[in-house]
Design a protein around this motif. Structure first.
Motif, PDB file in Angstrom:
ATOM      1  N   GLN A   1      17.123  16.891 -34.658  1.00 29.20           N
ATOM      2  CA  GLN A   1      16.276  18.069 -34.798  1.00 29.20           C
ATOM      3  C   GLN A   1      14.868  17.690 -35.224  1.00 29.20           C
ATOM      4  N   THR A   2      14.773  16.744 -36.163  1.00 34.70           N
ATOM      5  CA  THR A   2      13.456  16.313 -36.634  1.00 34.70           C
ATOM      6  C   THR A   2      12.667  15.653 -35.517  1.00 34.70           C
TER       7      THR A   2
ATOM      8  N   GLU B   1      11.335  18.325 -33.187  1.00 37.50           N
ATOM      9  CA  GLU B   1      10.194  19.033 -33.769  1.00 37.50           C
ATOM     10  C   GLU B   1       8.934  18.167 -33.732  1.00 37.50           C
TER      11      GLU B   1
ATOM     12  N   GLU C   1       7.486  17.971 -30.216  1.00 44.39           N
ATOM     13  CA  GLU C   1       6.794  19.204 -29.854  1.00 44.39           C
ATOM     14  C   GLU C   1       5.440  19.305 -30.537  1.00 44.39           C
ATOM     15  N   ARG C   2       5.383  18.960 -31.824  1.00 44.08           N
ATOM     16  CA  ARG C   2       4.123  19.051 -32.561  1.00 44.08           C
ATOM     17  C   ARG C   2       3.100  18.033 -32.041  1.00 44.08           C
TER      18      ARG C   2
ATOM     19  N   SER D   1       4.933  16.433 -39.487  1.00 43.78           N
ATOM     20  CA  SER D   1       6.080  17.344 -39.425  1.00 43.78           C
ATOM     21  C   SER D   1       5.695  18.768 -39.814  1.00 43.78           C
TER      22      SER D   1
ATOM     23  N   ARG E   1       6.347  19.981 -42.515  1.00 42.27           N
ATOM     24  CA  ARG E   1       7.375  20.446 -43.450  1.00 42.27           C
ATOM     25  C   ARG E   1       6.868  20.352 -44.891  1.00 42.27           C
TER      26      ARG E   1
END
Length: 319
Positions: A63-64, A67, A70-71, A295, A297
Motif C-alpha cells: 500500500q505504501t 501511494e 502515485e504521489r 509520503s 503521512r
C-alpha cells in the motif's frame, strides 16, 4: 519518477551516487541482504520493527509503495528536487548554507508547473487580519514566545514571521536572556504556512531573499547554539510544515501526547522551505525526512520520540 529496489534481489554493490547523474527517488523494500544498500535509496520501508534511521516501518509495504508511486507521478518535479536537496545537504555543515540551498530549490519549484497547478486549484484566497499573531513575554531571564493565531491553528503568515523574528532578534541581542520557550495558543502549535498567503509575493527571487534575509530558522539556530536545551519548543496538536521545521531547530522539543507531525509541502508542488531540510534532517536523518515529505503521512508523538524528532513527550496535552 519513483524507482523501486527489492533488497532481497540486490546481488551487487549499490551504484556510487557521486559518480553519475542524481539517482532520483529510489525506495527500497524487502528482506535486507546487503546493508550497504541502505545508504543508497531515498529511504527503505519494511513491515518489521526497525530502529535504523534509514528505514521506515509501515503497516503495509504494498500500500505504501502504491501511494508513493502515485504521489511521485503527480508531483515529479517536487519529488525529484526534494531528493536532490536532501542527498546534497551536509547536516553537520553550516546552517546558512543549508537554508540558502533549500530556499533556492524552493524558489525553483515556486516557478514550476506543479505549484502553479496548486494555485489554480486553490483559487483566490484572502488572509484574515489577526491582531498580535505572536506574543512575547519575559519572565525573569526567560523569553516566552507564543504563536497567537488559534483560529487558524497558528498557520504561519508573513506578519507572524515578522513578529517572531523581532522577538528572536531581541533575544539574540540581549545576553541577559538565558532561556527561550516557543509555544502556541489554541488547539495546535503551528499547522504550517498559511495557505491563503501562498503565491502572494511578486516573484520567486524576492521570495528567496525574504526567506534567507529574514529567517527565524537562522535566529533559532543561533539561539540554540548559545542556550542549548534552554532554547526549547513546547508543541501540541498540529505540528506541521514550517511549525515542525522551526521547532526542530530548538535545543529541546517537548511534545504533548496529542501532537501530530508532518511535512505536507509536496501536495503544493513544493518542499520544506523554513529550514526543515536542515533542522529535521539533523534530528532524524535524510531518509526519514524524505519519507515524511514524499509520503505526506504524519506520525504521532510516540513515533516522533522514537525517531528523535522530539526529546520528550508530556503526560497530557499542553492546551
Amino acid at each position: 519518477m519513483l524507482r523501486l529496489v527489492d533488497l532481497s534481489q540486490a546481488q551487487h554493490a549499490p551504484p556510487d551516487p557521486s559518480s553519475a547523474a542524481p539517482p532520483g527517488v529510489v525506495v527500497a523494500h524487502g528482506p535486507l541482504v546487503d546493508e550497504s544498500w541502505l545508504d543508497y535509496p531515498t529511504f527503505a520501508i519494511t513491515e518489521e520493527p526497525c530502529t535504523d534511521r534509514r528505514v521506515v516501518t509501515v503497516d503495509s509495504v504494498p500500500q505504501t509503495l502504491a501511494e508513493l508511486e502515485e504521489r511521485c507521478r503527480h508531483w515529479p518535479h517536487a519529488s525529484a528536487v526534494c531528493d536532490d536537496v536532501l542527498r546534497t545537504l551536509d547536516p553537520s555543515g553550516a546552517t546558512l548554507a543549508g537554508v540558502v540551498a533549500e530556499s533556492l530549490a524552493y524558489s525553483t519549484l515556486q516557478s514550476g508547473p506543479e505549484f502553479a497547478r496548486w494555485l489554480q486549484e486553490r483559487g483566490p484566497a484572502r488572509v484574515p487580519a489577526i491582531a498580535d499573531p505572536v506574543l512575547a513575554e519575559r519572565n525573569g531571564d526567560t523569553l516566552h514566545i507564543t504563536f497567537n493565531r488559534p483560529q487558524r491553528h497558528n498557520a504561519f503568515s508573513t506578519d507572524a514571521r515578522a513578529a517572531l523574528l523581532e522577538a528572536l532578534t531581541v533575544a539574540q541581542l540581549d545576553p541577559s536572556v538565558t532561556g527561550i520557550v516557543l509555544s502556541g495558543n489554541g488547539p495546535s502549535f503551528c499547522s504550517g504556512g498559511d495557505l491563503a498567503e501562498f503565491g502572494t509575493l511578486a516573484d520567486p527571487a524576492s521570495a528567496h531573499l525574504a526567506r534567507t534575509r529574514h529567517s527565524p530558522a537562522l535566529s533559532l539556530d543561533a539561539l540554540t547554539a548559545r542556550l542549548g536545551r534552554a532554547c526549547r519548543a513546547e508543541v501540541h496538536g498540529q505540528v506541521l510544515g514550517s511549525g515542525l521545521e522551526m521547532a526542530a531547530f530548538c535545543g529541546w522539543v517537548e511534545a504533548s501526547e496529542n501532537s501530530v507531525f508532518g511535512l505536507p509541502e509536496l501536495s503544493l508542488g513544493l518542499i520544506p522551505g523554513a529550514g526543515g531540510t536542515v533542522s529535521v534532517t539533523r534530528r532524524i536523518g535524510r531518509w526519514r525526512t524524505a519519507y515524511l515529505v514524499l509520503s505526506g503521512r504524519t506520525i504521532d508523538a510516540e513515533t516522533a520520540l522514537a525517531w528523535g524528532l522530539v526529546d520528550a513527550v508530556a503526560a497530557g496535552p499542553t492546551q
